[in-house]
Design a protein around this motif. Structure first.
Motif, short mmCIF file in Angstrom:
data_model
loop_
_atom_site.label_atom_id
_atom_site.label_comp_id
_atom_site.label_asym_id
_atom_site.label_seq_id
_atom_site.Cartn_x
_atom_site.Cartn_y
_atom_site.Cartn_z
N ASP A 1 69.31 9.48 85.76
CA ASP A 1 68.80 9.80 84.42
C ASP A 1 67.28 9.95 84.43
O ASP A 1 66.56 9.32 83.66
CB ASP A 1 69.23 8.71 83.42
CG ASP A 1 70.73 8.60 83.29
OD1 ASP A 1 71.43 9.53 83.72
OD2 ASP A 1 71.21 7.57 82.80
N MET A 2 66.81 10.81 85.32
CA MET A 2 65.39 11.09 85.43
C MET A 2 65.17 12.58 85.64
O MET A 2 66.03 13.27 86.18
CB MET A 2 64.76 10.33 86.61
CG MET A 2 64.68 8.84 86.45
SD MET A 2 64.16 8.03 87.99
CE MET A 2 62.64 8.90 88.35
N ARG A 3 64.00 13.06 85.21
CA ARG A 3 63.57 14.42 85.53
C ARG A 3 62.29 14.31 86.35
O ARG A 3 61.32 13.67 85.94
CB ARG A 3 63.32 15.25 84.27
CG ARG A 3 62.91 16.67 84.59
CD ARG A 3 62.99 17.60 83.40
NE ARG A 3 62.02 17.25 82.38
CZ ARG A 3 61.84 17.99 81.27
NH1 ARG A 3 62.59 19.05 81.06
NH2 ARG A 3 60.96 17.62 80.37
N ILE A 4 62.32 14.92 87.52
CA ILE A 4 61.17 14.88 88.42
C ILE A 4 60.62 16.29 88.54
O ILE A 4 61.35 17.22 88.94
CB ILE A 4 61.55 14.32 89.80
CG1 ILE A 4 62.12 12.90 89.65
CG2 ILE A 4 60.35 14.32 90.72
CD1 ILE A 4 62.51 12.26 90.97
N SER A 5 59.35 16.47 88.20
CA SER A 5 58.71 17.78 88.22
C SER A 5 57.62 17.80 89.28
O SER A 5 56.82 16.86 89.39
CB SER A 5 58.10 18.11 86.86
OG SER A 5 59.06 18.07 85.83
N TYR B 1 75.54 -0.59 91.01
CA TYR B 1 74.41 -0.57 90.08
C TYR B 1 73.60 0.71 90.25
O TYR B 1 73.68 1.39 91.28
CB TYR B 1 73.51 -1.78 90.31
CG TYR B 1 74.13 -3.11 89.93
CD1 TYR B 1 74.04 -3.59 88.64
CD2 TYR B 1 74.81 -3.87 90.87
CE1 TYR B 1 74.61 -4.81 88.28
CE2 TYR B 1 75.38 -5.08 90.54
CZ TYR B 1 75.28 -5.54 89.23
OH TYR B 1 75.86 -6.74 88.90
N ARG B 2 72.80 1.02 89.25
CA ARG B 2 71.86 2.14 89.33
C ARG B 2 70.55 1.72 88.68
O ARG B 2 70.47 0.70 88.00
CB ARG B 2 72.42 3.38 88.64
CG ARG B 2 73.68 3.93 89.32
CD ARG B 2 74.03 5.31 88.81
NE ARG B 2 75.26 5.82 89.42
CZ ARG B 2 75.34 6.42 90.59
NH1 ARG B 2 74.22 6.62 91.29
NH2 ARG B 2 76.48 6.85 91.07
N GLU B 3 69.52 2.52 88.90
CA GLU B 3 68.21 2.24 88.32
C GLU B 3 67.67 3.48 87.65
O GLU B 3 68.01 4.61 88.00
CB GLU B 3 67.23 1.76 89.41
CG GLU B 3 67.64 0.46 90.09
CD GLU B 3 66.62 0.00 91.13
OE1 GLU B 3 65.41 0.27 90.93
OE2 GLU B 3 67.02 -0.63 92.13
N THR B 4 66.80 3.26 86.65
CA THR B 4 66.14 4.37 85.97
C THR B 4 64.76 3.91 85.54
O THR B 4 64.31 2.81 85.90
CB THR B 4 66.97 4.85 84.77
OG1 THR B 4 66.44 6.08 84.29
CG2 THR B 4 66.97 3.82 83.64
N CYS C 1 60.49 0.08 85.10
CA CYS C 1 61.72 0.31 85.87
C CYS C 1 62.84 -0.54 85.28
O CYS C 1 62.61 -1.68 84.85
CB CYS C 1 61.51 -0.04 87.35
SG CYS C 1 60.48 1.14 88.23
N GLN C 2 64.03 0.00 85.26
CA GLN C 2 65.14 -0.64 84.56
C GLN C 2 66.40 -0.62 85.42
O GLN C 2 66.73 0.41 86.01
CB GLN C 2 65.39 0.09 83.24
CG GLN C 2 66.30 -0.63 82.27
CD GLN C 2 66.35 0.08 80.93
OE1 GLN C 2 66.53 1.29 80.85
NE2 GLN C 2 66.18 -0.66 79.85
N LEU C 3 67.10 -1.76 85.49
CA LEU C 3 68.35 -1.85 86.22
C LEU C 3 69.51 -1.53 85.28
O LEU C 3 69.58 -2.07 84.17
CB LEU C 3 68.52 -3.25 86.81
CG LEU C 3 69.77 -3.48 87.67
CD1 LEU C 3 69.71 -2.64 88.93
CD2 LEU C 3 69.92 -4.96 88.03
N LEU C 4 70.40 -0.66 85.72
CA LEU C 4 71.56 -0.27 84.93
C LEU C 4 72.84 -0.77 85.60
O LEU C 4 72.92 -0.87 86.82
CB LEU C 4 71.64 1.26 84.80
CG LEU C 4 70.42 1.98 84.23
CD1 LEU C 4 70.65 3.48 84.25
CD2 LEU C 4 70.11 1.50 82.82
N GLU C 5 73.84 -1.06 84.78
CA GLU C 5 75.14 -1.45 85.30
C GLU C 5 76.22 -0.65 84.57
O GLU C 5 76.03 -0.21 83.44
CB GLU C 5 75.39 -2.94 85.11
CG GLU C 5 75.51 -3.39 83.67
CD GLU C 5 75.83 -4.86 83.53
OE1 GLU C 5 76.33 -5.45 84.50
OE2 GLU C 5 75.59 -5.42 82.45
#
Length: 735
Positions: free
Chosen positions: A560-564, A485-488, A601-605
């Motif tokens: 799938d995030m951009r951190i500045s 799994y991943r999170e975004t 926050c969202q859980l991805l599969e």
């Protein structure tokens, strides 16, 4: 003499390596014709490949005809090693797609066709095993044209190809038609252009084992391939990392511009092309590449390989493939010079496995048995609870946090796992294998005391176990695979991290923003040099890119995030190198906790794109199953007595569905699944509840900060950190 790099791809057992052997033999490059099943094929040099009779690692061979110097790259055919195959496709000029006449058009063959289409690789097709009983070339060619392209034209009569009206009609410019009408034939230059534009796909047939049709195919390759034009500036694409028998690290690459000589210096530093990204004085980092710090290294050797043998050369020109020594920081898919790094692969692992010391039949320690009992009670995805991408602690006395059960309570029968020297050695060996195949994703999980890896399937698992035994003298076995799994995030937010125990100081402010699906992690600085020194900004970006950050829902990796970096502060006297690391990690976690509180926050599969072919009388069952698995599908198509259903479904639901298809279709069904990226989890709350992960008690990934008052450091909970922060950050919109 023209040069061309040609890759050979096929479904397993289609005869791909046998065709390579036949081409080398008929061209005079080898004197003896070997066989895969006899273990003496020229390109199957690895002991495991000889035992299994399959290609596991891509191989290189040199083949010369009168007019062309071919570099042949033989790629793995089994789906479990498709990552190695896909990386190789980035560096080839032409592809040979081998189709077995005995198996027909397999699902994985169609997957290969789509990948070749994605990379825009001109392709020749060779229908192999035409000597088997029942082989029907015309029917198979018709199916290939139907599934692939109308440009798949019978080329066995190579002299008649330039007089074929069907070929002339493939040219939208009308040049081929005019040549056919005026001269009675299409010029070879025009045919080569149609091949290069992926309008014409010459299809040959024969039997590689019996050398039938091989000479005609070799003549077709020579006739319809053309020389590529390369720029003068240096460029190269890395497609493979390996180690020779002496332990030397080899970087396999294709030079795509200029030339490369021994003692030349190579670097991963390049100017940004995006003005927005390049506006920062610090730069941008892409976490998919692993290029977290700049490097510059010299070439020690340049080797030109043919199977296991090589010659040392001083210079390699554009269009050539070689292996070089002296580079320690390269990775598969990296671009050098003007070349960009490769995009995310189409085929990626979606399963995670735990690696245990000892052979599969060995008795486990009581603590290990207890851990397994907890894992069994959880969902297979619980493998990711508490994961931290950190180096395995050394020594035999380090212990991890206690393991909790599904309700969040301490499991009474489980003791914290001991980090033994054996585990440390296994971890180090796996890191070496991960250097060669980054998709392994080796992790040490402190909370569970486990080493975990990401794999494509059971065959790759067996190969990894065997490689650890053969190369490192280690006996290990793997647990059952779980879903990766991943999170975004779905909204933007600020994260603040402060680290100020006595005589230490660092504060970091980050802006967390959602990225496009499949974009991975991007890191950049939007902080002025007047507010934070350049070296400290680089350190923060490096710390962001150096580890795999975990989400706060299930401790799955974020993506799938951009951190500045938007603000920060250090102290000339008290700030040390590790202070910004602690502040940066805490800022990421604090920002995620704030977004979790807002429901962002969202859980991805992982999802599959599938093609299901079943007898028409079983179509109702198939559609019912897809709906039950939370999948989607297009309107079914009909191909004779078969129904064809294409759609998408979660990997967790479809990973074992092929067994069901074989059962209800009585062996007449066919299921082909390809990784289709990550999507919102169809049963997210169920998975989250089952994982029972508490981010506030995960001390390895704490969201809290450390402040100092009256000479004493104290902890401030994540939700109170903004009230204590020393710096006020301002984003683009003024907030």
């Amino acid at each position: 003499m023209r040069r061309a790099v040609v890759g050979i791809a096929a479904h397993v057992d289609a005869g791909k390596t046998t065709l390579c052997e036949a081409l080398l033999y008929r061209s005079g490059e080898i004197r003896k014709l070997g066989r895969v099943d006899h273990g003496d094929a020229f390109l199957d040099t690895d002991a495991m490949e000889k035992r299994r009779g399959i290609t596991i690692f891509s191989k290189q061979a040199i083949l010369q005809t009168d007019n062309v110097a071919f570099t042949i790259l033989d790629t793995p055919g089994h789906v479990d090693f498709s990552a190695e195959m896909e990386r190789t496709l980035r560096v080839i000029d032409y592809a040979i797609l081998v189709v077995g006449a005995n198996d027909g058009l397999q699902g994985y063959t169609e997957t290969l066709w789509r990948i070749l289409e994605r990379y825009n690789v001109p392709t020749f097709i060779f229908i192999n095993k035409m000597d088997v009983t029942g082989a029907d070339k015309e029917s198979l060619l018709s199916l290939i044209r139907h599934r692939f392209s109308e440009g798949c034209v019978d080329a066995d009569n190579i002299d008649g190809l330039d007089r074929d009206e069907q070929v002339a009609l493939l040219d939208d410019t009308g040049i081929a038609v005019n040549q056919l009408l005026d001269d009675g034939r299409i010029q070879d230059q025009t045919l080569r252009r149609l091949v290069n534009e992926r309008r014409l796909f010459p299809c040959f047939s024969g039997s590689a084992l019996k050398l039938k049709g091989v000479d005609e195919f070799l003549a077709g390759l020579e006739r319809f391939t053309s020389a590529r034009q390369y720029p003068q500036d240096f460029g190269a694409r890395v497609y493979k990392i390996s180690h020779d028998n002496q332990g030397n690290r080899l970087t396999w690459l294709k030079v795509t511009g200029g030339s490369l000589a021994v003692k030349d210096s190579l670097s991963n530093i390049r100017l940004p092309e995006d003005p927005d990204e390049g506006s920062s004085p610090v730069g941008t980092y892409d976490a998919r590449t692993g290029a977290d710090t700049p490097w510059s290294e010299k070439i020690d050797q340049i080797r030109r390989y043919s199977a296991s043998k090589y010659e040392l050369i001083d210079t390699v020109e554009a269009g050539e493939v070689c292996a070089v020594t002296g580079l320690t920081r390269t990775f598969p898919g990296e671009g050098l010079g003007f070349e960009d790094d490769a995009d995310a692969a189409v085929l990626q692992p979606v399963l995670t496995y735990t690696v245990w010391p000892g052979a599969d039949d060995d008795n486990r320690l009581q603590s290990v048995e207890a851990v397994n009992s907890v894992e069994t009670a959880r969902d297979s995805a619980a493998d990711h609870v508490g994961t931290r991408d950190a180096h395995l602690p050394s020594g035999s006395h380090d212990r991890t946090a206690p393991i909790k059960d599904g309700a969040g309570h301490l499991a009474p029968e489980v003791q914290a796992a001991e980090v033994t020297p054996e585990l440390h050695h296994i971890f180090t060996a796996l890191r070496t294998l991960e250097d060669e195949d980054p998709n392994l994703g080796v992790r040490w999980v402190p909370r569970l005391g486990q080493i975990q890896i990401q794999l494509m399937g059971a065959v790759q698992q067996e190969v990894i176990v065997q490689m650890l035994h053969d190369r490192f003298g280690m006996d290990v076995h793997c647990g059952s695979g779980g879903i990766l799994y991943r999170e975004t995030i779905s909204a933007s937010g600020e994260g603040i991290g402060h680290f100020e125990p006595l005589r230490h100081y660092a504060e970091v402010h980050l802006l967390l923003e959602p990225g496009q699906p499949g974009s991975g992690m991007r890191f950049r600085s939007k902080c002025s040099l007047d507010d934070l020194d350049r070296n400290w900004q680089r350190a923060i970006l490096s710390h962001l890119a150096e580890k795999e950050h975990l989400g706060v829902l299930t401790a799955s990796p974020i993506t799938d995030m951009r951190i500045s970096l938007i603000a920060g502060r250090g102290h000339d006297k008290h700030t040390e190198g590790g202070d910004f690391r602690e502040a940066t990690y805490r800022a990421v976690r604090q920002g995620l906790m704030e977004l979790k509180r807002r429901g962002a926050c969202q859980l991805l599969e992982p999802w599959y794109r599938f093609r299901l072919e079943v007898p028409q009388e079983t179509m109702g069952r198939a559609i019912s199953d897809i709906q039950r698995m939370s999948g989607t599908f297009d309107t079914p198509m009909y191909d004779g007595e078969y129904a064809v259903i294409e759609g998408r479904a979660p990997v967790s639901q479809m990973r074992d569905y092929s067994n069901e298809v074989n059962a209800y279709a009585r062996g007449r069904g066919q299921l082909n699944c390809v990784f289709d990226g990550y999507r919102p989890c169809h049963d997210a709350q169920t998975v989250i509840d089952r994982m029972a992960y508490d981010p506030e008690t995960d001390m390895e990934n704490t969201p809290d900060s450390v402040f100092c008052a009256h000479g004493v450091g104290y902890t401030v909970k994540w939700n109170k950190v903004p009230d204590f922060a020393h710096v006020t950050a301002k984003t683009d919109n003024g907030h």
